[in-house]
Write a protein that holds these residues in place. Structure first.
Motif: not given
Length: 662
Positions: A399-401, A406-411, A414-416, A482-484
Motif C-alpha cells: 500500500s505504501l509503495l 503513484n506520486g503521493a505527497r504529504d498533505w 507537499g513532499t514525497e 487520487t495519488a493516495h
C-alpha cells in the motif's frame, strides 16, 4: 586446565565491575533484561530464593571484549580481569540497581513488600522507596524509617527497619562461582554455547555469533562498523543481528540450525573473509535497487529483513557486470511477491536455506521465482485479498509503495512520502475516517482496516485531528487525493457510508498494487494464468479480547473462508503466558482453545499455535505486537458472547501469519 570453585558477595562483585576487574568477552550477547525482570531478581534476593551460580574465565591472553551495559567504567584494572561467561543479566542488573542507573529505577513498597520499576504512580506515593537509597552505604536507616512513618506507613518502626535491613543485606548475598583457568578461547566458546543453550533460551543466531567471536576475533567490531554505516544511510534494521545472519547464510549456504555453530567453527579464514566481502557488496547492490526502484530510503517499511538475504547472496556473488533491467526487475518482483506472501513469517531458516540454494544456481533468478511458484502463475491482488487486513499485514507495505509510485505527497509539507524522516516529517498511518466518528459503530478491526489508512507526516496527521473526510478533503486538490488512492465520490466521505468507502478504496488499492507488480514482472512471465496473491487470500482470523479491570478475560477467535466457519476462545492469561514462555525461554507449552489443549511450539525462530482451522505462526515480536494490539481496547467482559467451544475437526490446518489476523 582446571576449574576453581569459590564464592563472592554481591558487594565484592559490584566493586570488581567498578574496577574493571570483570569484563565481557566479545562472544557475549547484549544485555536484554527489562526493568520487570530486574525487579523480580530483587524480589528473589529479598526472599532468599536461589539465584544461580556464575561462570567466569581467567584468560592467559586478553580476548576482544565488549562494553557492559552499565555506567562507564573509566579505570584500568589493577588485577587481571575475569571474563564473565554466564550471569551477565544478573550482574549487570545488580550493578545498575546499586548505581541508580536510569533504566533500573527499582522501587520497593514497604507495606506490600513489592518491587517494581519506578512509575508516575510510585513517584506520587512516598511509601515506595528507591532501592538505590537503601543500598547506599552512607544512608541512615533511622532517617529512612522516619521518612516512611511520616509518609503514612502503618507498620511498626522495628518492622520497617527489619524490611529495609533485608534489602541492605543484598550486598552480602553470596554467589557460587566457577572460574575456568588455562582454557583456550575455542574451548571457552564451546562451553559458553553449551551452558547458555541449556538454560535461558539462546537462539541459533546467538550460538553462531559466539562461535564466530571465537573463530574470528574482532568480528563484532566489523559487524558494528557496518551496522553504523547503514544506520547513517537510513537502514537501521541492517544491524549486527541481521549482518550476523547474512554472514552465516553466505558461509553456510543456508539458514541457521542447532548445529550451525559447529559448522562455522570449521570454516576457513578464506571462507569467512570471502563471505564478509559478499555480504558488504551484496547489501550495497540491494540498497541501490531499493532506492532507485521503490524509493525505499529506509528499511523501516520492510516487513521482513530476512527476504533480503537471498538477494544479498545473488548480487554479492555474481560477476562484476552491469545489471540489466530484466534482471533488476526480477529481483524487485521476487521481493514484492515474497513479502506479500509472508514468506519469512514461519520456518524462516528452512525457507532461507531453500532460497539461498536457488540464488546460487546457474539461473538464479528463475530458481528464486520458481520457489514462489511464479513460473506458472501470476499473483493477482483482489478486493477479497485486502478485506480485513490491517497495518500489520504485508499488504500494508505494498500500500505504501503503491502510493509512492503513484506520486503521493504529504498533505502538509507537499513532499514525497519517504520512510526514514524524523520529527514532524516522520511517516505515520492516518485514519481517513477518524476513530472518533467510527467508535461505537464499528469494532477496532473495521476501524483499523488497511483501506482506511494513508501514509502522511505526523504534522499532517495532527493538523487533521478528528475531522471527517467530508470536512478536510475539500481543502485538498483532486491530485492530492487520487495519488493516495482516495475515492472521489463525495457521498463516500461521510461516516454513514464507511463500509462502501472501504469497498471502493480496496478496489483502488488492489488495482494499484497489481500495477506495481506488473511494472516489475519480467516480460517472459507475461500471459500466465492468474492466481491468488497470497495463500491465505479469502481467509480471515479475528481476535477480540473481552476483559475487565480485575479479570484478564478471554480471547475470542473467529475463523472464516472457503468452507470454513469456526469460533472458539481461550483464557487470555494462559494464552499470553504460553506465548511469553515460548518467546523468552524457548519452552514449548500448551493452551486450551475451544475446550481442547493445543501445543504452543517454537519452530526455528517462529512460534506456532493451532487456532481452529489455522496454524498461526509468527516471530516472538509479531506475537507480542498482536497481544498488545488486542489488550489496548478490550471489550467489556460482560458482553462476551456464548460460543460453542468445539475443536476444529475439518481439513488439516492452513498456515496463517499472525500479522494477518484482524
Amino acid at each position: 586446565m582446571h576449574v576453581e570453585k569459590t564464592e563472592r558477595s554481591v558487594g565484592e562483585l559490584i566493586d570488581q565491575i567498578g574496577r574493571a576487574e570483570i569484563k565481557l568477552p566479545e562472544l557475549q550477547r547484549d544485555f536484554v533484561w527489562k526493568p520487570t525482570q530486574i525487579a523480580k531478581l530483587m524480589d528473589s534476593l529479598y526472599r532468599s530464593f536461589p539465584s544461580g551460580s556464575l561462570l567466569f574465565w581467567q584468560a592467559e591472553d586478553a580476548p576482544v571484549v565488549r562494553e557492559m551495559a552499565i555506567t562507564d567504567v573509566a579505570v584500568t584494572p589493577v588485577r587481571p580481569p575475569l571474563y564473565l561467561l554466564d550471569g551477565q543479566q544478573r550482574l549487570t542488573s545488580l550493578h545498575r540497581v546499586f548505581a541508580d542507573h536510569p533504566d533500573a529505577q527499582i522501587v520497593f513498597n514497604i507495606e506490600r513488600e513489592r518491587f517494581q520499576n519506578q512509575s508516575a504512580a510510585t513517584r506520587q506515593d512516598p511509601r515506595w522507596i528507591k532501592l538505590s537509597e537503601v543500598l547506599d552505604p552512607k544512608a541512615s536507616m533511622l532517617r529512612l524509617t522516619k521518612r516512611l512513618i511520616d509518609a503514612g506507613s502503618q507498620l511498626e518502626d522495628t518492622e520497617i527497619e527489619q524490611r529495609l535491613g533485608r534489602i541492605r543485606q543484598f550486598r552480602e548475598h553470596r554467589f557460587h562461582m566457577e572460574i575456568l583457568k588455562g582454557f583456550p578461547y575455542e574451548t571457552v566458546a564451546e562451553i559458553f554455547v553449551r551452558v547458555n543453550s541449556g538454560g535461558r533460551r539462546l537462539g541459533t543466531l546467538d550460538l553462531a555469533m559466539a562461535t564466530l567471536s571465537a573463530r574470528w576475533p574482532g568480528v563484532l567490531e566489523k559487524l558494528q562498523g557496518q551496522a553504523d554505516y547503514w544506520r547513517r544511510q537510513g537502514y537501521a534494521d541492517i544491524d549486527v543481528n541481521f549482518l550476523s545472519r547474512a554472514l552465516a547464510g553466505v558461509v553456510l549456504g543456508g539458514g541457521l540450525s542447532g548445529w550451525s555453530h559447529g559448522r562455522l567453527a570449521t570454516a576457513s579464514d578464506e571462507d569467512l573473509d570471502q563471505g564478509w566481502a559478499t555480504v558488504c557488496r551484496g547489501l550495497r547492490h540491494v540498497a541501490a535497487l531499493l532506492r532507485a526502484n521503490l524509493k525505499l530510503t529506509g528499511s523501516g517499511p520492510l516487513p521482513s529483513m530476512l527476504a533480503l538475504i537471498p538477494l544479498v547472496v545473488f548480487l554479492g556473488e555474481r560477476p562484476d557486470a552491469p545489471l540489466d533491467k530484466e534482471l533488476s526487475d526480477g529481483v524487485i518482483y521476487w521481493l514484492l511477491v515474497a513479502t506479500m506472501q509472508g514468506r519469512y513469517g514461519g520456518s524462516t531458516d528452512t525457507t532461507l536455506s531453500r532460497d539461498i540454494r536457488a540464488a546460487r544456481r546457474p539461473d538464479p533468478m528463475q530458481a528464486l521465482l520458481g520457489n514462489l511458484d511464479l513460473l506458472t502463475n501470476t499473483p493477482q491482488v483482489t478486493v477479497q485479498s485486502l478485506t480485513g487486513r490491517t497495518k500489520e499485514s504485508p499488504y500494508a507495505f505494498l500500500s505504501l509503495l503503491a502510493a509512492q509510485l503513484n506520486g503521493a505527497r504529504d498533505w502538509w509539507y507537499g513532499t514525497e512520502i519517504l520512510p526514514g524522516a524524523d520529527g514532524d516529517r516522520k511517516l505515520e498511518t492516518h485514519h481517513v475516517h477518524p476513530m472518533a466518528t467510527l467508535d461505537g459503530q464499528y469494532d477496532k478491526t473495521e476501524i483499523n482496516d488497511l483501506a482506511n489508512l494513508v501514509f502522511i507526516s505526523g504534522r499532517a496527521n495532527r493538523r487533521i485531528g478528528t475531522k471527517t473526510p467530508a470536512e478536510y478533503f475539500p481543502q485538498l486538490d483532486v491530485e492530492e487525493l487520487t495519488a493516495h488512492l482516495i475515492p472521489l465520490t463525495e457521498t463516500l466521505w461521510k461516516p454513514e457510508a464507511y463500509p462502501a468507502f472501504l469497498e471502493e478504496r480496496r478496489r483502488l488499492l488492489a488495482a494499484s498494487m497489481n500495477q506495481l507488480l506488473a511494472q516489475f514482472r519480467p516480460t517472459w512471465l507475461d500471459r500466465l494464468p492468474t492466481s491468488p496473491a497470497a495463500p491465505i487470500d479469502g481467509y480471515a482470523l479475528s481476535l477480540v479480547l473481552y476483559a475487565s479491570t480485575w479479570d484478564p478475560g478471554r480471547l475470542l477467535f473467529t475463523a472464516s473462508g472457503d468452507g470454513i466457519r469456526w469460533t472458539g476462545s481461550a483464557a487470555m492469561a494462559e494464552f499470553q503466558q504460553a506465548i511469553t514462555d515460548a518467546s523468552v525461554v524457548g519452552i514449548d507449552g500448551d493452551v486450551r482453545i475451544a475446550g481442547e489443549t493445543v501445543p504452543v511450539q517454537v519452530v526455528e525462530e517462529a512460534i506456532q499455535v493451532q487456532v481452529g482451522p489455522f496454524l498461526v505462526t509468527g516471530t516472538p515480536d509479531q506475537w507480542r505486537q498482536v497481544i498488545e494490539r488486542e489488550s489496548t481496547l478490550p471489550r467489556p467482559l460482560s458482553t462476551l458472547p456464548s460460543v460453542p467451544e468445539a475443536p476444529w475437526l475439518g481439513a488439516p490446518p492452513i498456515t496463517f501469519p499472525v500479522t494477518s489476523t484482524e
